[in-house]
Design an enzyme around this catalytic site. Structure first.
Site, mmCIF file in Angstrom:
data_model
loop_
_atom_site.group_PDB
_atom_site.id
_atom_site.type_symbol
_atom_site.label_atom_id
_atom_site.label_comp_id
_atom_site.label_asym_id
_atom_site.label_seq_id
_atom_site.Cartn_x
_atom_site.Cartn_y
_atom_site.Cartn_z
ATOM 1 N N LYS A 111 -25.575 35.052 4.595
ATOM 2 C CA LYS A 111 -25.777 34.049 5.507
ATOM 3 C C LYS A 111 -25.932 34.342 6.979
ATOM 4 O O LYS A 111 -26.668 33.590 7.802
ATOM 5 C CB LYS A 111 -24.659 32.810 5.104
ATOM 6 C CG LYS A 111 -25.017 32.051 4.100
ATOM 7 C CD LYS A 111 -24.187 30.869 4.091
ATOM 8 C CE LYS A 111 -24.433 30.011 2.999
ATOM 9 N NZ LYS A 111 -23.787 28.732 2.957
ATOM 10 N N LYS A 192 -30.534 32.793 -5.867
ATOM 11 C CA LYS A 192 -29.694 31.785 -6.307
ATOM 12 C C LYS A 192 -30.631 30.560 -5.922
ATOM 13 O O LYS A 192 -31.284 30.479 -4.901
ATOM 14 C CB LYS A 192 -28.463 31.723 -5.609
ATOM 15 C CG LYS A 192 -27.584 30.135 -5.900
ATOM 16 C CD LYS A 192 -26.501 30.400 -4.993
ATOM 17 C CE LYS A 192 -26.169 29.459 -3.756
ATOM 18 N NZ LYS A 192 -24.981 29.243 -3.514
ATOM 19 N N LYS A 195 -29.390 24.630 -2.499
ATOM 20 C CA LYS A 195 -29.957 23.418 -1.817
ATOM 21 C C LYS A 195 -30.487 23.637 -0.390
ATOM 22 O O LYS A 195 -31.152 22.858 0.074
ATOM 23 C CB LYS A 195 -28.795 22.345 -2.022
ATOM 24 C CG LYS A 195 -27.538 22.764 -1.194
ATOM 25 C CD LYS A 195 -26.397 21.555 -1.858
ATOM 26 C CE LYS A 195 -25.012 21.897 -1.823
ATOM 27 N NZ LYS A 195 -24.454 22.935 -1.757
HETATM 28 P P1 TYM Z 1 -21.620 25.044 -3.075
HETATM 29 O O1 TYM Z 1 -21.686 23.277 -2.353
HETATM 30 O O2 TYM Z 1 -22.518 25.722 -2.504
HETATM 31 O O3 TYM Z 1 -21.599 24.488 -4.660
HETATM 32 C C1 TYM Z 1 -21.165 23.700 -5.303
HETATM 33 C C2 TYM Z 1 -20.718 24.443 -6.678
HETATM 34 O O4 TYM Z 1 -22.066 24.419 -7.412
HETATM 35 C C3 TYM Z 1 -22.102 25.694 -7.798
HETATM 36 N N1 TYM Z 1 -23.470 26.474 -7.720
HETATM 37 C C4 TYM Z 1 -24.190 26.995 -8.448
HETATM 38 N N2 TYM Z 1 -23.945 27.377 -10.011
HETATM 39 C C5 TYM Z 1 -24.791 27.955 -10.625
HETATM 40 N N3 TYM Z 1 -25.951 28.145 -10.087
HETATM 41 C C6 TYM Z 1 -26.538 27.752 -8.745
HETATM 42 N N4 TYM Z 1 -27.490 28.151 -8.343
HETATM 43 C C7 TYM Z 1 -25.437 27.331 -7.950
HETATM 44 N N5 TYM Z 1 -25.357 26.612 -6.601
HETATM 45 C C8 TYM Z 1 -24.329 26.039 -6.473
HETATM 46 C C9 TYM Z 1 -21.254 26.672 -6.772
HETATM 47 O O5 TYM Z 1 -20.871 27.737 -7.319
HETATM 48 C C10 TYM Z 1 -20.143 25.793 -6.723
HETATM 49 O O6 TYM Z 1 -19.172 25.755 -7.762
HETATM 50 N N6 TYM Z 1 -17.317 26.776 -0.681
HETATM 51 C C11 TYM Z 1 -17.890 25.970 -1.642
HETATM 52 C C12 TYM Z 1 -17.215 24.337 -1.537
HETATM 53 C C13 TYM Z 1 -15.785 24.209 -1.490
HETATM 54 C C14 TYM Z 1 -15.054 24.584 -2.530
HETATM 55 C C15 TYM Z 1 -13.779 24.533 -1.969
HETATM 56 C C16 TYM Z 1 -14.996 24.651 -3.789
HETATM 57 C C17 TYM Z 1 -15.384 24.439 -0.452
HETATM 58 N N7 TYM Z 1 -14.113 24.455 -0.527
HETATM 59 C C18 TYM Z 1 -12.603 24.631 -2.812
HETATM 60 C C19 TYM Z 1 -14.121 24.900 -4.632
HETATM 61 C C20 TYM Z 1 -12.662 24.833 -4.274
HETATM 62 C C21 TYM Z 1 -19.402 25.778 -1.731
HETATM 63 O O7 TYM Z 1 -19.964 26.017 -0.772
HETATM 64 O O8 TYM Z 1 -20.086 25.281 -2.987
#
Ligand code: TYM
Length: 326
Positions: A111, A192, A195
C-alpha cells in the site's frame, strides 16, 4: 464458550471477496462461538477518505452483515471508533512491537509502494488490529488470506506481552476458509479483488446492479485454451471464476471442474454469473428492507455498551501491569 472476532473496513463498497473471505466465513461459526463483529472505521482513515461517504458506509456495512444472514441475536455488532479502548490499547502495544516486525508487513509494503506520501497510521495499522483482537481475548479470527500475517503479528505481540508481564492476553488463531480465501480481480487475476481497486470492472460489488454483475463476469479476463480447469499458475482467470463458483454454490472445485468439463468459456461464465446473482439478489432485497430501519442503531447501541464494558476491564488490567497511571 470460545470467542471469534472480525471486522470489515468501510473503506469502499463491499465486494464478493469481502462476502466470501469475510462475512461468509463468520456465518459458519455463529452457532459455535460467541461472536464479535465490528466496523473498523479507524483503520479506514489510514488512507484518504471522503468523510460523507465513510459515514454512509459504516451504516451500510452493518446492514450488509445482517443482509448476508448474520443473526443479530448470535453476534455482537459495534463500531471501532465508539470504543476508545481500542486506540488506548493500541498505543501500549505499539510500545511492545519492534520496528522490524511492523516493517515486514506485506500489506504495508504494497500500500505504501510508489506513493509520494503515506500516513504513519498505514504503518501502525496492524498494531491497532492486534488491539482490536486482544482487547476481547478472541480465540479465533476469521479472515481471508491477505490478513493472515496481521493476525500472526497479533499472536507475536500477545506472546511477547504475556512473557514480559505475565499471562494477560489470549493468543488468537486465524481462521482462513479452505475455499475462497483469495478471490482475485476479474480484469487482473494476479491481484486480490479489493474494494479500493481503481478499475470497477474487475470487482463485483455486493450492491451492484445484477445486469452489471453479469456483464462483469462475461468480460472477465481468461485465456485462449477453452478448458475449464483449475490451475492457478497457468490459468489464473479461469481458476478465479471456478473459485467464485465453488464458493457461491458450496460445490467443491473438483466437482465444478467435472460439471464444466464440456463447457466453452462463454457458457461457463453464464453459469458463474447466475450463481453469483442467486446469492446476491436476496442479499440486496434484505439490505433494502433494513438499511433505513431502527434495527441497525439498536444493535449498535447495544454493542457499544457491551463491548465498552468488556474492553474497559481488559484495558484496566493491562494499564496496571504496565505501571501506568496513579
Ligand atoms: P478488509 O476490510 O480489507 O477485508 C475484510 C475481510 O474480507 C477478506 N477479504 C477477502 N477474502 C478473500 N478474497 C478477497 N479478495 C478478499 N478481500 C477481502 C479479508 O481478508 C478480511 O477477512 N484489517 C482488516 C480489518 C480489521 C480486522 C481487525 C479483521 C481490522 N481489525 C481485527 C479482523 C480482526 C481489513 O482491512 O480487512
Amino acid at each position: 464458550m470460545k470467542r471469534i472476532l472480525t471486522g470489515l473496513q468501510p473503506s469502499g463498497e463491499l465486494t464478493i471477496g469481502s462476502l466470501i473471505g469475510g462475512i461468509g466465513n463468520i456465518k459458519k461459526y455463529e452457532d459455535k462461538y460467541e461472536s464479535f463483529i465490528f466496523v473498523p472505521d479507524l483503520h479506514s482513515i489510514t488512507v484518504d477518505q471522503d468523510p460523507k461517504l465513510l459515514h454512509e458506509r459504516i451504516r451500510k456495512n452493518i446492514a450488509l452483515y445482517l443482509a448476508c444472514g448474520l443473526d443479530p441475536k448470535k453476534n455482537t455488532f459495534y463500531i471501532q471508533s465508539e470504543n476508545l479502548y481500542h486506540t488506548n490499547l493500541s498505543w501500549i502495544l505499539e510500545c511492545n512491537t519492534y520496528m522490524g516486525e511492523a516493517s515486514r508487513m506485506t500489506q504495508y509494503k504494497e500500500k505504501s509502494e510508489n506513493k509520494k506520501h503515506h500516513s504513519v497510521g498505514l504503518f501502525t495499522y496492524p498494531i491497532l488490529m492486534a488491539a482490536d483482537i486482544l482487547l476481547y481475548d478472541a480465540d479465533f479470527v476469521p479472515v481471508g488470506h491477505d490478513q493472515k500475517q496481521h493476525v500472526e503479528l497479533a499472536r507475536d505481540i500477545a506472546i511477547r506481552f504475556n512473557n514480559k508481564y505475565d499471562d494477560t492476553f489470549t493468543v488468537p488463531e486465524p481462521l482462513i476458509p479452505e475455499v475462497g480465501a483469495r478471490i482475485k480481480d476479474l480484469q487482473d487475476p494476479t491481484k486480490k479483488m479489493s474494494k479500493s481497486s481503481e478499475n470497477p470492472k474487475g470487482i463485483i460489488f455486493l450492491l451492484d446492479d445484477l445486469e452489471v454483475t453479469r456483464k462483469k463476469i462475461m468480460s472477465a479476463v481468461t485465456d485462449s485454451d477453452n478448458k475449464v480447469i483449475y490451475d492457478e499458475e497457468n490459468k489464473p482467470g479461469i481458476s478465479n471464476l471456478l473459485m467464485i463458483y465453488s464458493s457461491m454454490t458450496n460445490m467443491s472445485i473438483k466437482e465444478a471442474e467435472e460439471k464444466f468439463k464440456d463447457y466453452n468459456y462463454g457458457n461457463f461464465k453464464k453459469e458463474v454469473a447466475e450463481a453469483i446473482i442467486n446469492v446476491i439478489k436476496p442479499i440486496q432485497d434484505k439490505y433494502n428492507e433494513i438499511i433505513n430501519s431502527n434495527l441497525i442503531d439498536e444493535l449498535l447501541d447495544e454493542g457499544k455498551k457491551k463491548t465498552n464494558e468488556i474492553a474497559k476491564e481488559k484495558y484496566e488490567i493491562v494499564r496496571k501491569k504496565v505501571g501506568l497511571g496513579r
